[in-house]
Design a protein around this motif. Structure first.
Motif, PDB file in Angstrom:
ATOM      1  N   MET A  22     -80.984 -33.682 -29.508  1.00 48.46           N
ATOM      2  CA  MET A  22     -80.973 -32.782 -30.663  1.00 48.46           C
ATOM      3  C   MET A  22     -81.975 -31.650 -30.436  1.00 48.46           C
ATOM      4  SD  MET A  22     -79.702 -32.183 -33.660  1.00 48.46           S
ATOM      5  CE  MET A  22     -80.069 -31.280 -35.157  1.00 48.46           C
ATOM      6  N   PRO A  23     -81.537 -30.396 -30.563  1.00 47.40           N
ATOM      7  CA  PRO A  23     -82.496 -29.278 -30.434  1.00 47.40           C
ATOM      8  C   PRO A  23     -83.369 -29.147 -31.692  1.00 47.40           C
ATOM      9  CG  PRO A  23     -80.329 -28.434 -30.998  1.00 47.40           C
ATOM     10  CD  PRO A  23     -80.153 -29.922 -30.783  1.00 47.40           C
ATOM     11  N   ASP A  24     -84.453 -28.417 -31.553  1.00 44.30           N
ATOM     12  CA  ASP A  24     -85.346 -28.178 -32.705  1.00 44.30           C
ATOM     13  C   ASP A  24     -84.822 -26.958 -33.454  1.00 44.30           C
ATOM     14  OD1 ASP A  24     -87.337 -27.879 -34.530  1.00 44.30           O
ATOM     15  OD2 ASP A  24     -88.926 -27.410 -33.081  1.00 44.30           O
ATOM     16  N   VAL A  25     -84.335 -27.176 -34.664  1.00 44.87           N
ATOM     17  CA  VAL A  25     -83.756 -26.071 -35.437  1.00 44.87           C
ATOM     18  C   VAL A  25     -84.464 -25.857 -36.767  1.00 44.87           C
ATOM     19  CG1 VAL A  25     -81.490 -26.324 -34.367  1.00 44.87           C
ATOM     20  CG2 VAL A  25     -82.009 -27.620 -36.438  1.00 44.87           C
ATOM     21  N   VAL A  26     -85.530 -26.632 -37.038  1.00 45.67           N
ATOM     22  CA  VAL A  26     -86.265 -26.465 -38.302  1.00 45.67           C
ATOM     23  C   VAL A  26     -86.889 -25.075 -38.351  1.00 45.67           C
ATOM     24  CG1 VAL A  26     -88.232 -27.246 -39.670  1.00 45.67           C
ATOM     25  CG2 VAL A  26     -86.713 -28.915 -38.625  1.00 45.67           C
ATOM     26  N   GLY A  27     -86.691 -24.398 -39.483  1.00 47.83           N
ATOM     27  CA  GLY A  27     -87.242 -23.069 -39.664  1.00 47.83           C
ATOM     28  C   GLY A  27     -86.282 -21.961 -39.288  1.00 47.83           C
ATOM     29  N   LYS A  28     -85.165 -22.316 -38.640  1.00 48.44           N
ATOM     30  CA  LYS A  28     -84.191 -21.306 -38.246  1.00 48.44           C
ATOM     31  C   LYS A  28     -83.152 -21.118 -39.341  1.00 48.44           C
ATOM     32  CE  LYS A  28     -84.754 -22.209 -33.302  1.00 48.44           C
ATOM     33  NZ  LYS A  28     -84.076 -22.528 -32.032  1.00 48.44           N
ATOM     34  N   SER A  29     -82.489 -19.963 -39.322  1.00 48.68           N
ATOM     35  CA  SER A  29     -81.405 -19.757 -40.278  1.00 48.68           C
ATOM     36  C   SER A  29     -80.258 -20.693 -39.932  1.00 48.68           C
ATOM     37  CB  SER A  29     -80.953 -18.305 -40.256  1.00 48.68           C
ATOM     38  OG  SER A  29     -80.450 -17.962 -38.979  1.00 48.68           O
ATOM     39  N   ASP A  45     -77.230 -23.384 -32.124  1.00 45.03           N
ATOM     40  CA  ASP A  45     -78.075 -24.126 -31.168  1.00 45.03           C
ATOM     41  C   ASP A  45     -77.537 -25.532 -30.949  1.00 45.03           C
ATOM     42  OD1 ASP A  45     -79.654 -21.935 -30.973  1.00 45.03           O
ATOM     43  OD2 ASP A  45     -81.388 -22.761 -32.048  1.00 45.03           O
ATOM     44  N   VAL A  46     -77.088 -26.183 -32.037  1.00 46.29           N
ATOM     45  CA  VAL A  46     -76.534 -27.541 -31.904  1.00 46.29           C
ATOM     46  C   VAL A  46     -75.272 -27.515 -31.048  1.00 46.29           C
ATOM     47  CG1 VAL A  46     -75.504 -29.465 -33.178  1.00 46.29           C
ATOM     48  CG2 VAL A  46     -77.526 -28.329 -34.080  1.00 46.29           C
ATOM     49  N   GLU A  47     -74.463 -26.511 -31.258  1.00 48.39           N
ATOM     50  CA  GLU A  47     -73.226 -26.400 -30.478  1.00 48.39           C
ATOM     51  C   GLU A  47     -73.541 -26.157 -29.010  1.00 48.39           C
ATOM     52  OE1 GLU A  47     -68.990 -23.930 -30.554  1.00 48.39           O
ATOM     53  OE2 GLU A  47     -70.615 -23.426 -31.932  1.00 48.39           O
ATOM     54  N   ARG A  48     -74.523 -25.263 -28.739  1.00 52.40           N
ATOM     55  CA  ARG A  48     -74.877 -25.001 -27.329  1.00 52.40           C
ATOM     56  C   ARG A  48     -75.490 -26.218 -26.656  1.00 52.40           C
ATOM     57  NH1 ARG A  48     -76.679 -19.947 -29.257  1.00 52.40           N
ATOM     58  NH2 ARG A  48     -78.842 -20.682 -29.210  1.00 52.40           N
ATOM     59  N   ALA A  49     -76.093 -27.119 -27.463  1.00 53.98           N
ATOM     60  CA  ALA A  49     -76.670 -28.336 -26.883  1.00 53.98           C
ATOM     61  C   ALA A  49     -75.577 -29.296 -26.411  1.00 53.98           C
ATOM     62  CB  ALA A  49     -77.572 -29.031 -27.901  1.00 53.98           C
ATOM     63  N   GLY A  50     -74.341 -29.033 -26.822  1.00 52.26           N
ATOM     64  CA  GLY A  50     -73.225 -29.853 -26.347  1.00 52.26           C
ATOM     65  C   GLY A  50     -72.543 -30.651 -27.425  1.00 52.26           C
ATOM     66  N   PHE A  51     -73.046 -30.575 -28.664  1.00 52.90           N
ATOM     67  CA  PHE A  51     -72.414 -31.331 -29.756  1.00 52.90           C
ATOM     68  C   PHE A  51     -71.346 -30.459 -30.389  1.00 52.90           C
ATOM     69  CE2 PHE A  51     -71.996 -32.865 -34.109  1.00 52.90           C
ATOM     70  CZ  PHE A  51     -71.827 -34.215 -33.897  1.00 52.90           C
ATOM     71  N   GLN A  74     -84.370 -31.789 -40.330  1.00 60.09           N
ATOM     72  CA  GLN A  74     -83.219 -32.142 -39.509  1.00 60.09           C
ATOM     73  C   GLN A  74     -83.255 -33.624 -39.176  1.00 60.09           C
ATOM     74  OE1 GLN A  74     -84.404 -29.608 -36.040  1.00 60.09           O
ATOM     75  NE2 GLN A  74     -84.201 -31.530 -34.873  1.00 60.09           N
ATOM     76  N   GLU A  75     -82.051 -34.203 -38.995  1.00 62.36           N
ATOM     77  CA  GLU A  75     -81.877 -35.560 -38.492  1.00 62.36           C
ATOM     78  C   GLU A  75     -80.738 -35.529 -37.470  1.00 62.36           C
ATOM     79  OE1 GLU A  75     -81.063 -38.337 -41.584  1.00 62.36           O
ATOM     80  OE2 GLU A  75     -82.851 -37.861 -42.756  1.00 62.36           O
ATOM     81  N   PRO A  76     -80.995 -36.042 -36.260  1.00 64.77           N
ATOM     82  CA  PRO A  76     -82.232 -36.643 -35.765  1.00 64.77           C
ATOM     83  C   PRO A  76     -83.293 -35.595 -35.448  1.00 64.77           C
ATOM     84  CG  PRO A  76     -80.622 -36.524 -34.021  1.00 64.77           C
ATOM     85  CD  PRO A  76     -79.917 -36.074 -35.262  1.00 64.77           C
ATOM     86  N   ALA A  77     -84.510 -36.079 -35.138  1.00 64.99           N
ATOM     87  CA  ALA A  77     -85.607 -35.185 -34.807  1.00 64.99           C
ATOM     88  C   ALA A  77     -85.347 -34.503 -33.473  1.00 64.99           C
ATOM     89  CB  ALA A  77     -86.923 -35.952 -34.757  1.00 64.99           C
ATOM     90  N   SER A  78     -86.110 -33.445 -33.225  1.00 64.49           N
ATOM     91  CA  SER A  78     -85.966 -32.700 -31.979  1.00 64.49           C
ATOM     92  C   SER A  78     -86.205 -33.607 -30.776  1.00 64.49           C
ATOM     93  CB  SER A  78     -86.964 -31.537 -31.964  1.00 64.49           C
ATOM     94  OG  SER A  78     -86.925 -30.878 -30.719  1.00 64.49           O
ATOM     95  N   GLY A  79     -85.251 -33.565 -29.805  1.00 67.20           N
ATOM     96  CA  GLY A  79     -85.380 -34.343 -28.571  1.00 67.20           C
ATOM     97  C   GLY A  79     -84.739 -35.712 -28.637  1.00 67.20           C
TER      98      GLY A  79
END
Length: 352
Positions: A32-39, A46-52, A77-82
């Motif tokens: 899971m990428p870190d997306v907290v604080g992003k629009s 970012d989640v899509e680019r991570a492969g999900f 976010q859930e799950p946490a980053s990483g």
């Protein structure tokens, strides 16, 4: 219709909105990428680019749901980053995350630009202590200055005193004196010179004074008082009245000075010292003819310096600070009133 919209909004606010992305795909676990604080739009990307490429749960959206994704920020976010993505990631959004609690306890640190600015702390109210001049003077003269610290403020009512000693001192501040102990003592206070224009001896004032530090010749000390506010209560005067009082004092002081000089020499050498509109006239006694020219020049030079000082204290300037000396009706000396009033040009019988 409005009631129906409110009910619809409440339903939307409570609901968990499922936002479909692309179709699913298999493979190794995705972190899971870190997306907290992003629009929200950037977070989803970012989640899509991570492969999900499955559904992402979005919680929040207010009464009317999410219309423009870029207007909403991911607060948790859930799950946490990483961590591996085992199911649909959950993104909780709000308009602003400044007041949003970290509901999932992840304790994710926000970058400085994302951290809400701390509220400025309110400065404690200044305490102003009512006190008399005598009690304040006693405190300042006691051990440890009675516990008074720099910044402490006091309100007092006082009578102004010793106006001939008011002026700018070594610190560069203008000071006045407040009467203390029935006139047996005084308390020095720094004030704005402009506030003293209508003050004189006996003027009653109310002041708020503050203990301050002052630097003189490179050495900084405390124990000084500076007026923060001043109010004239009674006994004020005008510039014209102050000048008239200064002239009366000048006449008295010059007459006294002549008496002192005559007494110290054991004979009358000065008949009178008379202030006028343009300066001072000194009438010398004929006994001065019995001294040498050098002795007469020495005496007149000494007298002139003291007379000029008296004129300055009375507010006389170069235009009304002339001092002329007459012997037997003849002008024998005159000060250099403009260039150097303390110096004397000798004339007639003394011009040798």
């Amino acid at each position: 219709m409005f009631t129906s919209m409110r009910r619809l909004g409440a339903t939307l606010a409570a609901a968990v909105m499922i936002v479909p992305l692309a179709g699913c795909s298999g493979g190794d676990p995705i972190s899971m990428p870190d997306v907290v604080g992003k629009s929200l739009d950037v977070a989803k990307s970012d989640v899509e680019r991570a492969g999900f490429d499955d559904d992402v749960e979005v919680v929040g959206g207010g009464m009317f749901g999410i219309v423009v994704e870029s207007n909403w920020s991911v607060c948790s976010q859930e799950p946490a980053s990483g961590e591996p993505i085992a199911g649909a990631p959950r993104l909780t959004v709000d308009r602003s995350c400044a007041d949003q609690d970290d509901e999932d306890g992840q304790g994710q640190a926000e970058s400085p630009s994302e951290t809400a600015a701390p509220e400025p702390e309110e400065e404690p109210a200044v305490v102003i202590t009512d006190i008399s001049v005598d009690k304040l003077l006693d405190k300042l003269n006691s051990a440890g200055m009675g516990g008074i610290k720099v910044g402490d403020q006091f309100r007092l009512t006082a009578e102004l005193f010793e106006s001939d000693a008011w002026g700018v001192g070594a610190s560069g501040d203008f000071s006045v004196f407040l009467k203390a102990k029935g006139g047996k003592d005084d308390l020095l206070v720094f004030v704005e010179e402009a506030d003293t224009k209508k003050w004189t001896n006996g003027t009653s004032v109310e002041m708020v004074v503050e203990m301050v530090e002052v630097t003189i010749d490179g050495e900084t000390t405390d124990g000084w008082l500076k007026a923060q506010t001043v109010k004239t209560l009674s006994g004020g005067t005008t510039d014209k009245a102050k000048q008239a009082a200064a002239e009366r004092t000048l006449v008295k002081d010059l007459a006294m000075y002549a008496d002192i000089m005559n007494t110290s020499l054991g004979r009358t050498v000065i008949d009178s010292i008379n202030p006028s509109a343009d300066g001072v006239t000194v009438l010398l006694n004929p006994s001065m003819a019995g001294v040498t020219v050098m002795q007469a020049q020495t005496l007149i030079t000494q007298w002139n310096q003291n007379i000029v000082d008296a004129l300055a204290e009375a507010g006389r300037g170069s235009s009304d600070g002339s001092v002329k000396y007459f012997l037997g009706g003849q002008l024998v000396a005159q000060n250099k009133e403009i260039l150097d009033p303390w110096s004397v040009d000798f004339k007639g019988v003394l011009d040798q």
